[in-house]
Structure formats: C-alpha cells, structure tokens
Design a protein around this motif. Structure first.
Motif, PDB file in Angstrom:
ATOM      1  N   ILE A  12     -22.352 -15.348   6.099  1.00 28.31           N
ATOM      2  CA  ILE A  12     -20.962 -14.957   5.863  1.00 28.31           C
ATOM      3  C   ILE A  12     -20.377 -14.319   7.118  1.00 28.31           C
ATOM      4  O   ILE A  12     -19.249 -14.619   7.513  1.00 28.31           O
ATOM      5  CB  ILE A  12     -20.866 -14.015   4.639  1.00 28.31           C
ATOM      6  N   LYS A  13     -21.153 -13.461   7.763  1.00 30.90           N
ATOM      7  CA  LYS A  13     -20.673 -12.817   8.992  1.00 30.90           C
ATOM      8  C   LYS A  13     -20.408 -13.856  10.076  1.00 30.90           C
ATOM      9  O   LYS A  13     -19.368 -13.814  10.752  1.00 30.90           O
ATOM     10  CB  LYS A  13     -21.691 -11.792   9.489  1.00 30.90           C
ATOM     11  N   LEU A  14     -21.321 -14.815  10.233  1.00 30.87           N
ATOM     12  CA  LEU A  14     -21.118 -15.863  11.234  1.00 30.87           C
ATOM     13  C   LEU A  14     -19.884 -16.690  10.920  1.00 30.87           C
ATOM     14  O   LEU A  14     -19.121 -17.041  11.827  1.00 30.87           O
ATOM     15  CB  LEU A  14     -22.359 -16.762  11.317  1.00 30.87           C
ATOM     16  N   ALA A  15     -19.661 -16.980   9.657  1.00 32.92           N
ATOM     17  CA  ALA A  15     -18.469 -17.745   9.261  1.00 32.92           C
ATOM     18  C   ALA A  15     -17.203 -16.965   9.608  1.00 32.92           C
ATOM     19  O   ALA A  15     -16.218 -17.540  10.087  1.00 32.92           O
ATOM     20  CB  ALA A  15     -18.514 -18.056   7.767  1.00 32.92           C
ATOM     21  N   ARG A  16     -17.235 -15.648   9.383  1.00 35.43           N
ATOM     22  CA  ARG A  16     -16.075 -14.813   9.719  1.00 35.43           C
ATOM     23  C   ARG A  16     -15.832 -14.816  11.227  1.00 35.43           C
ATOM     24  O   ARG A  16     -14.697 -14.995  11.690  1.00 35.43           O
ATOM     25  CB  ARG A  16     -16.298 -13.374   9.221  1.00 35.43           C
ATOM     26  N   LEU A  17     -16.906 -14.650  11.990  1.00 36.53           N
ATOM     27  CA  LEU A  17     -16.777 -14.593  13.447  1.00 36.53           C
ATOM     28  C   LEU A  17     -16.307 -15.931  14.017  1.00 36.53           C
ATOM     29  O   LEU A  17     -15.494 -15.957  14.947  1.00 36.53           O
ATOM     30  CB  LEU A  17     -18.108 -14.170  14.076  1.00 36.53           C
ATOM     31  N   ARG A  18     -16.793 -17.035  13.475  1.00 37.90           N
ATOM     32  CA  ARG A  18     -16.357 -18.360  13.946  1.00 37.90           C
ATOM     33  C   ARG A  18     -14.859 -18.549  13.742  1.00 37.90           C
ATOM     34  O   ARG A  18     -14.196 -19.234  14.516  1.00 37.90           O
ATOM     35  CB  ARG A  18     -17.099 -19.462  13.189  1.00 37.90           C
ATOM     36  N   ARG A  19     -14.352 -17.940  12.678  1.00 37.59           N
ATOM     37  CA  ARG A  19     -12.924 -18.050  12.371  1.00 37.59           C
ATOM     38  C   ARG A  19     -12.102 -16.992  13.110  1.00 37.59           C
ATOM     39  O   ARG A  19     -10.895 -16.918  12.958  1.00 37.59           O
ATOM     40  CB  ARG A  19     -12.708 -17.926  10.861  1.00 37.59           C
ATOM     41  N   LYS A  20     -12.802 -16.150  13.878  1.00 39.05           N
ATOM     42  CA  LYS A  20     -12.168 -15.084  14.662  1.00 39.05           C
ATOM     43  C   LYS A  20     -11.335 -14.156  13.778  1.00 39.05           C
ATOM     44  O   LYS A  20     -10.209 -13.785  14.117  1.00 39.05           O
ATOM     45  CB  LYS A  20     -11.331 -15.672  15.800  1.00 39.05           C
ATOM     46  N   LEU A  21     -11.914 -13.797  12.623  1.00 42.08           N
ATOM     47  CA  LEU A  21     -11.259 -12.878  11.693  1.00 42.08           C
ATOM     48  C   LEU A  21     -11.987 -11.537  11.726  1.00 42.08           C
ATOM     49  O   LEU A  21     -13.219 -11.492  11.806  1.00 42.08           O
ATOM     50  CB  LEU A  21     -11.274 -13.446  10.277  1.00 42.08           C
ATOM     51  N   SER A  22     -11.220 -10.467  11.658  1.00 44.57           N
ATOM     52  CA  SER A  22     -11.813  -9.136  11.665  1.00 44.57           C
ATOM     53  C   SER A  22     -12.281  -8.753  10.261  1.00 44.57           C
ATOM     54  O   SER A  22     -11.871  -9.358   9.263  1.00 44.57           O
ATOM     55  CB  SER A  22     -10.784  -8.100  12.147  1.00 44.57           C
ATOM     56  N   THR A  23     -13.120  -7.726  10.199  1.00 48.80           N
ATOM     57  CA  THR A  23     -13.555  -7.235   8.887  1.00 48.80           C
ATOM     58  C   THR A  23     -12.355  -6.719   8.100  1.00 48.80           C
ATOM     59  O   THR A  23     -12.292  -6.884   6.889  1.00 48.80           O
ATOM     60  CB  THR A  23     -14.604  -6.113   9.027  1.00 48.80           C
ATOM     61  N   GLU A  24     -11.395  -6.138   8.811  1.00 45.95           N
ATOM     62  CA  GLU A  24     -10.189  -5.631   8.142  1.00 45.95           C
ATOM     63  C   GLU A  24      -9.396  -6.780   7.496  1.00 45.95           C
ATOM     64  O   GLU A  24      -8.934  -6.659   6.359  1.00 45.95           O
ATOM     65  CB  GLU A  24      -9.321  -4.876   9.147  1.00 45.95           C
ATOM     66  N   GLN A  25      -9.246  -7.879   8.218  1.00 47.48           N
ATOM     67  CA  GLN A  25      -8.504  -9.026   7.686  1.00 47.48           C
ATOM     68  C   GLN A  25      -9.188  -9.608   6.446  1.00 47.48           C
ATOM     69  O   GLN A  25      -8.535  -9.870   5.438  1.00 47.48           O
ATOM     70  CB  GLN A  25      -8.376 -10.120   8.755  1.00 47.48           C
ATOM     71  N   ILE A  26     -10.499  -9.812   6.537  1.00 44.13           N
ATOM     72  CA  ILE A  26     -11.236 -10.390   5.407  1.00 44.13           C
ATOM     73  C   ILE A  26     -11.206  -9.449   4.217  1.00 44.13           C
ATOM     74  O   ILE A  26     -10.942  -9.874   3.081  1.00 44.13           O
ATOM     75  CB  ILE A  26     -12.696 -10.711   5.797  1.00 44.13           C
ATOM     76  N   ALA A  27     -11.455  -8.176   4.449  1.00 45.24           N
ATOM     77  CA  ALA A  27     -11.468  -7.207   3.347  1.00 45.24           C
ATOM     78  C   ALA A  27     -10.111  -7.160   2.655  1.00 45.24           C
ATOM     79  O   ALA A  27     -10.037  -7.159   1.417  1.00 45.24           O
ATOM     80  CB  ALA A  27     -11.855  -5.822   3.870  1.00 45.24           C
TER      81      ALA A  27
END
Length: 97
Positions: A12-27
């Motif tokens: 999940i973390k890798l998927a977030r990073l590949r999409r260049k999304l921050s933890t704040e954006q996803i949360a």
C-alpha cells in the motif's frame, strides 16, 4: 499473519508513493487519520479492514479486495471429497414378528 500484514502495508505504501500522494492526501480522501494510515502502512493488526478498503479505493486498487480468498484450492478439495459418495450396502428391513 504478521508477515502478511506487513507485506500488505508495504504494498500500500509503495502504491501511494508511485502515485506521488502524501499520507495527508490519502488519509483525507479515505476519511481516516494519518496515524491510522501509518498503521496500515506498517501492517498493524489492530486496524479495521474497512480502513484498508478505503485506502485501496483511494489508490484505485479496490478490486484487489476481490482477490482475497478468491482462489481456495483447499476448500475445493474438501468440497470435492464430500461429493464423492461411497457406495453403501442396501438397507435391510427389519421384520417385526
């Protein structure tokens, strides 16, 4: 079980990073707190599966949930074993008398 959750969290973390999304954006988009997202990415066991599902949805990976327990070779073997009925001797009738 721990290793599996840790691997899911890393994916999940890798998927977030590949999409260049921050933890704040996803949360924010998943309507969860950042600490909850951090726990998901660490593979913590105390996080509700609904939170995982929300994050996967935000990442566009919600169809991955359908893969859970989708292929069940053991279950199929058990079911097939029950379908093979052994032939039984015919029942004998008891005569009263």
């Amino acid at each position: 079980m721990e290793k599996t959750l840790v691997q899911v969290g890393e994916n999940i973390k890798l998927a977030r990073l590949r999409r260049k999304l921050s933890t704040e954006q996803i949360a924010e988009r998943a309507n969860i707190s950042r600490p909850t997202l951090w726990n998901i990415e660490k593979g913590a066991g105390g996080v509700a599966i609904a939170a995982y599902a929300q994050v996967l949805f935000v990442l566009g990976l919600e169809k991955d949930l359908l893969k859970l327990a989708g292929d069940d070779p053991l279950g199929r073997k058990l079911q097939d074993a029950e379908l093979i009925v052994k032939e039984r001797a015919p029942k004998t009738s008891k005569k009263n008398g």
